[in-house]
Scaffold this motif. Structure first.
Motif, PDB file in Angstrom:
ATOM      1  N   GLY A  64      11.947   7.923 -20.604  1.00 13.71           N
ATOM      2  CA  GLY A  64      13.156   8.482 -20.018  1.00 13.71           C
ATOM      3  C   GLY A  64      12.829   9.809 -19.366  1.00 13.71           C
ATOM      4  N   TRP A  65      13.832  10.488 -18.929  1.00 15.26           N
ATOM      5  CA  TRP A  65      13.658  11.745 -18.208  1.00 15.26           C
ATOM      6  C   TRP A  65      14.253  12.878 -19.020  1.00 15.26           C
ATOM      7  CZ3 TRP A  65      10.969  12.387 -13.778  1.00 15.26           C
ATOM      8  CH2 TRP A  65      11.050  13.614 -13.173  1.00 15.26           C
ATOM      9  N   ALA A  66      13.509  13.957 -19.172  1.00 12.36           N
ATOM     10  CA  ALA A  66      13.981  15.135 -19.893  1.00 12.36           C
ATOM     11  C   ALA A  66      14.742  16.017 -18.893  1.00 12.36           C
ATOM     12  CB  ALA A  66      12.810  15.890 -20.506  1.00 12.36           C
ATOM     13  N   TRP A  67      16.043  15.848 -18.817  1.00 12.65           N
ATOM     14  CA  TRP A  67      16.849  16.544 -17.814  1.00 12.65           C
ATOM     15  C   TRP A  67      16.963  18.034 -18.079  1.00 12.65           C
ATOM     16  CZ3 TRP A  67      17.624  14.486 -13.333  1.00 12.65           C
ATOM     17  CH2 TRP A  67      17.621  13.111 -13.208  1.00 12.65           C
ATOM     18  N   ARG A  68      17.148  18.417 -19.313  1.00 13.22           N
ATOM     19  CA  ARG A  68      17.345  19.832 -19.629  1.00 13.22           C
ATOM     20  C   ARG A  68      16.149  20.692 -19.199  1.00 13.22           C
ATOM     21  NH1 ARG A  68      18.532  22.379 -25.578  1.00 13.22           N
ATOM     22  NH2 ARG A  68      18.154  24.515 -24.959  1.00 13.22           N
ATOM     23  N   PRO A  69      14.922  20.354 -19.574  1.00 14.65           N
ATOM     24  CA  PRO A  69      13.791  21.157 -19.105  1.00 14.65           C
ATOM     25  C   PRO A  69      13.624  21.119 -17.589  1.00 14.65           C
ATOM     26  CG  PRO A  69      13.117  19.784 -20.952  1.00 14.65           C
ATOM     27  CD  PRO A  69      14.492  19.352 -20.565  1.00 14.65           C
ATOM     28  N   SER A  70      13.854  19.966 -16.990  1.00 14.87           N
ATOM     29  CA  SER A  70      13.700  19.850 -15.539  1.00 14.87           C
ATOM     30  C   SER A  70      14.676  20.762 -14.806  1.00 14.87           C
ATOM     31  CB  SER A  70      13.914  18.406 -15.088  1.00 14.87           C
ATOM     32  OG  SER A  70      12.974  17.569 -15.684  1.00 14.87           O
ATOM     33  N   VAL A  71      15.925  20.758 -15.232  1.00 12.86           N
ATOM     34  CA  VAL A  71      16.941  21.586 -14.590  1.00 12.86           C
ATOM     35  C   VAL A  71      16.689  23.064 -14.874  1.00 12.86           C
ATOM     36  CG1 VAL A  71      19.421  22.139 -14.605  1.00 12.86           C
ATOM     37  CG2 VAL A  71      18.673  19.759 -14.537  1.00 12.86           C
ATOM     38  N   ALA A  72      16.309  23.394 -16.102  1.00 12.97           N
ATOM     39  CA  ALA A  72      16.079  24.794 -16.462  1.00 12.97           C
ATOM     40  C   ALA A  72      14.897  25.389 -15.698  1.00 12.97           C
ATOM     41  CB  ALA A  72      15.856  24.929 -17.969  1.00 12.97           C
ATOM     42  N   ILE A  73      13.794  24.681 -15.610  1.00 14.11           N
ATOM     43  CA  ILE A  73      12.616  25.195 -14.905  1.00 14.11           C
ATOM     44  C   ILE A  73      12.892  25.299 -13.409  1.00 14.11           C
ATOM     45  CG2 ILE A  73      10.206  24.734 -14.346  1.00 14.11           C
ATOM     46  CD1 ILE A  73      10.728  25.700 -17.239  1.00 14.11           C
ATOM     47  N   THR A  74      13.524  24.281 -12.842  1.00  8.57           N
ATOM     48  CA  THR A  74      13.865  24.333 -11.419  1.00  8.57           C
ATOM     49  C   THR A  74      14.836  25.486 -11.151  1.00  8.57           C
ATOM     50  OG1 THR A  74      13.548  21.947 -11.244  1.00  8.57           O
ATOM     51  CG2 THR A  74      14.818  23.023  -9.489  1.00  8.57           C
ATOM     52  N   GLY A  75      15.843  25.638 -12.001  1.00  9.71           N
ATOM     53  CA  GLY A  75      16.798  26.742 -11.845  1.00  9.71           C
ATOM     54  C   GLY A  75      16.133  28.097 -11.975  1.00  9.71           C
ATOM     55  N   ALA A  76      15.161  28.217 -12.876  1.00  8.05           N
ATOM     56  CA  ALA A  76      14.456  29.488 -13.058  1.00  8.05           C
ATOM     57  C   ALA A  76      13.660  29.862 -11.812  1.00  8.05           C
ATOM     58  CB  ALA A  76      13.530  29.396 -14.279  1.00  8.05           C
ATOM     59  N   VAL A  77      12.992  28.902 -11.224  1.00 11.34           N
ATOM     60  CA  VAL A  77      12.195  29.174 -10.017  1.00 11.34           C
ATOM     61  C   VAL A  77      13.102  29.514  -8.839  1.00 11.34           C
ATOM     62  CG1 VAL A  77      10.597  28.141  -8.355  1.00 11.34           C
ATOM     63  CG2 VAL A  77      10.244  27.803 -10.795  1.00 11.34           C
ATOM     64  N   VAL A  78      14.208  28.781  -8.691  1.00 13.37           N
ATOM     65  CA  VAL A  78      15.153  29.064  -7.604  1.00 13.37           C
ATOM     66  C   VAL A  78      15.787  30.441  -7.799  1.00 13.37           C
ATOM     67  CG1 VAL A  78      17.356  28.335  -6.596  1.00 13.37           C
ATOM     68  CG2 VAL A  78      15.581  26.648  -7.059  1.00 13.37           C
ATOM     69  N   ALA A  79      16.160  30.772  -9.029  1.00 19.01           N
ATOM     70  CA  ALA A  79      16.747  32.093  -9.301  1.00 19.01           C
ATOM     71  C   ALA A  79      15.741  33.204  -9.009  1.00 19.01           C
ATOM     72  CB  ALA A  79      17.213  32.165 -10.753  1.00 19.01           C
ATOM     73  N   PHE A  80      14.486  33.013  -9.391  1.00 23.00           N
ATOM     74  CA  PHE A  80      13.457  34.010  -9.101  1.00 23.00           C
ATOM     75  C   PHE A  80      13.347  34.237  -7.600  1.00 23.00           C
ATOM     76  CE2 PHE A  80       9.102  35.116  -7.984  1.00 23.00           C
ATOM     77  CZ  PHE A  80       8.924  36.268  -8.737  1.00 23.00           C
ATOM     78  N   ALA A  81      13.281  33.160  -6.838  1.00 22.37           N
ATOM     79  CA  ALA A  81      13.145  33.277  -5.382  1.00 22.37           C
ATOM     80  C   ALA A  81      14.371  33.944  -4.770  1.00 22.37           C
ATOM     81  CB  ALA A  81      12.927  31.905  -4.762  1.00 22.37           C
ATOM     82  N   ALA A  82      15.552  33.631  -5.281  1.00 20.23           N
ATOM     83  CA  ALA A  82      16.783  34.200  -4.720  1.00 20.23           C
ATOM     84  C   ALA A  82      16.962  35.670  -5.102  1.00 20.23           C
ATOM     85  CB  ALA A  82      17.987  33.385  -5.191  1.00 20.23           C
ATOM     86  N   LEU A  83      16.482  36.062  -6.273  1.00 18.54           N
ATOM     87  CA  LEU A  83      16.706  37.419  -6.769  1.00 18.54           C
ATOM     88  C   LEU A  83      15.592  38.394  -6.434  1.00 18.54           C
ATOM     89  CD1 LEU A  83      18.120  36.521 -10.302  1.00 18.54           C
ATOM     90  CD2 LEU A  83      19.404  37.240  -8.270  1.00 18.54           C
ATOM     91  N   LEU A  84      14.445  37.920  -6.018  1.00 19.51           N
ATOM     92  CA  LEU A  84      13.298  38.795  -5.796  1.00 19.51           C
ATOM     93  C   LEU A  84      13.600  39.898  -4.790  1.00 19.51           C
ATOM     94  CD1 LEU A  84      10.373  39.416  -6.472  1.00 19.51           C
ATOM     95  CD2 LEU A  84       9.691  37.807  -4.689  1.00 19.51           C
ATOM     96  N   ASP A  85      14.188  39.575  -3.650  1.00 19.73           N
ATOM     97  CA  ASP A  85      14.497  40.597  -2.639  1.00 19.73           C
ATOM     98  C   ASP A  85      15.683  41.473  -3.040  1.00 19.73           C
ATOM     99  OD1 ASP A  85      12.437  39.917  -0.956  1.00 19.73           O
ATOM    100  OD2 ASP A  85      13.648  38.532   0.241  1.00 19.73           O
ATOM    101  N   ARG A  86      16.628  40.903  -3.778  1.00 21.97           N
ATOM    102  CA  ARG A  86      17.847  41.647  -4.124  1.00 21.97           C
ATOM    103  C   ARG A  86      17.659  42.581  -5.320  1.00 21.97           C
ATOM    104  NH1 ARG A  86      19.796  36.408  -2.942  1.00 21.97           N
ATOM    105  NH2 ARG A  86      21.080  36.399  -1.095  1.00 21.97           N
ATOM    106  N   LEU A  87      17.018  42.069  -6.373  1.00 23.92           N
ATOM    107  CA  LEU A  87      16.917  42.834  -7.621  1.00 23.92           C
ATOM    108  C   LEU A  87      15.534  43.396  -7.892  1.00 23.92           C
ATOM    109  CD1 LEU A  87      19.052  40.620 -10.031  1.00 23.92           C
ATOM    110  CD2 LEU A  87      19.760  42.640  -8.754  1.00 23.92           C
ATOM    111  N   GLY A  88      14.549  42.975  -7.148  1.00 26.86           N
ATOM    112  CA  GLY A  88      13.191  43.448  -7.374  1.00 26.86           C
ATOM    113  C   GLY A  88      12.426  42.534  -8.310  1.00 26.86           C
TER     114      GLY A  88
END
Length: 158
Positions: A83-107
């Motif tokens: 099966g597919w582990a949805w929670r880790p997949s969504v959390a890791i993807t969300g973490a990378v997207v949040a990092f990319a989105a926040l890098l210029d704004r928050l440092g």
């Protein structure tokens, strides 16, 4: 009288290792997407590397690993997919997207804090002590490597 050997696997499951096959397909797809995205970048040569050299090299290695894994999925016995582990997949993807989105704004420092905080939702949560140690070590290492060592113009704090 002739005896025929029958496979212990059902006829519908001819794949010997579906998990390896799926991993090989995923790695190959990521590599092909990376090669497509880097198609217009100049690669240069070993003596004079340009912007596209390293991404193409990494994608080539990833594609080779994907094809080997895919071949192993077709030829070697292995475990079935569970099966597919949805929670880790969504959390890791969300973490990378949040990092990319926040890098210029928050440092860099606060973007790393968000990366670790959101990525931590993929598994067991870290206690405050190990979380702070991980954040401080990762932030210090990234500042040392990317800002001081490579001289990249990264915003450290907001």
């Amino acid at each position: 009288m002739t005896h025929t050997l029958r496979s212990s696997r059902p006829a519908a499951s001819r794949l010997r290792s579906p998990r390896d096959l799926a991993a090989g397909l995923l790695l190959s797809a990521i590599a092909l997407c990376g090669l497509w995205l880097a198609r217009e970048w100049q690669a240069g040569s070993l003596a004079m590397m340009q912007a596209g050299f390293f991404p193409r090299l990494i994608c080539g290695f990833l594609l080779a690993m994907g094809l080997v894994t895919l071949l192993r999925g077709l030829t070697a016995d292995g475990p079935a997919t569970l099966g597919w582990a949805w929670r880790p997949s969504v959390a890791i993807t969300g973490a990378v997207v949040a990092f990319a989105a926040l890098l210029d704004r928050l440092g860099l420092v606060l973007a790393i804090l968000a990366l670790i905080g959101i990525g931590g939702l993929a598994g067991r949560p870290l206690r405050p002590g190990p979380f702070t140690a991980l954040w401080a070590t990762l932030a210090t290492g990234c500042i040392a490597i990317f800002s001081w060592g490579l001289g990249l113009p990264l915003q450290i704090w907001p």
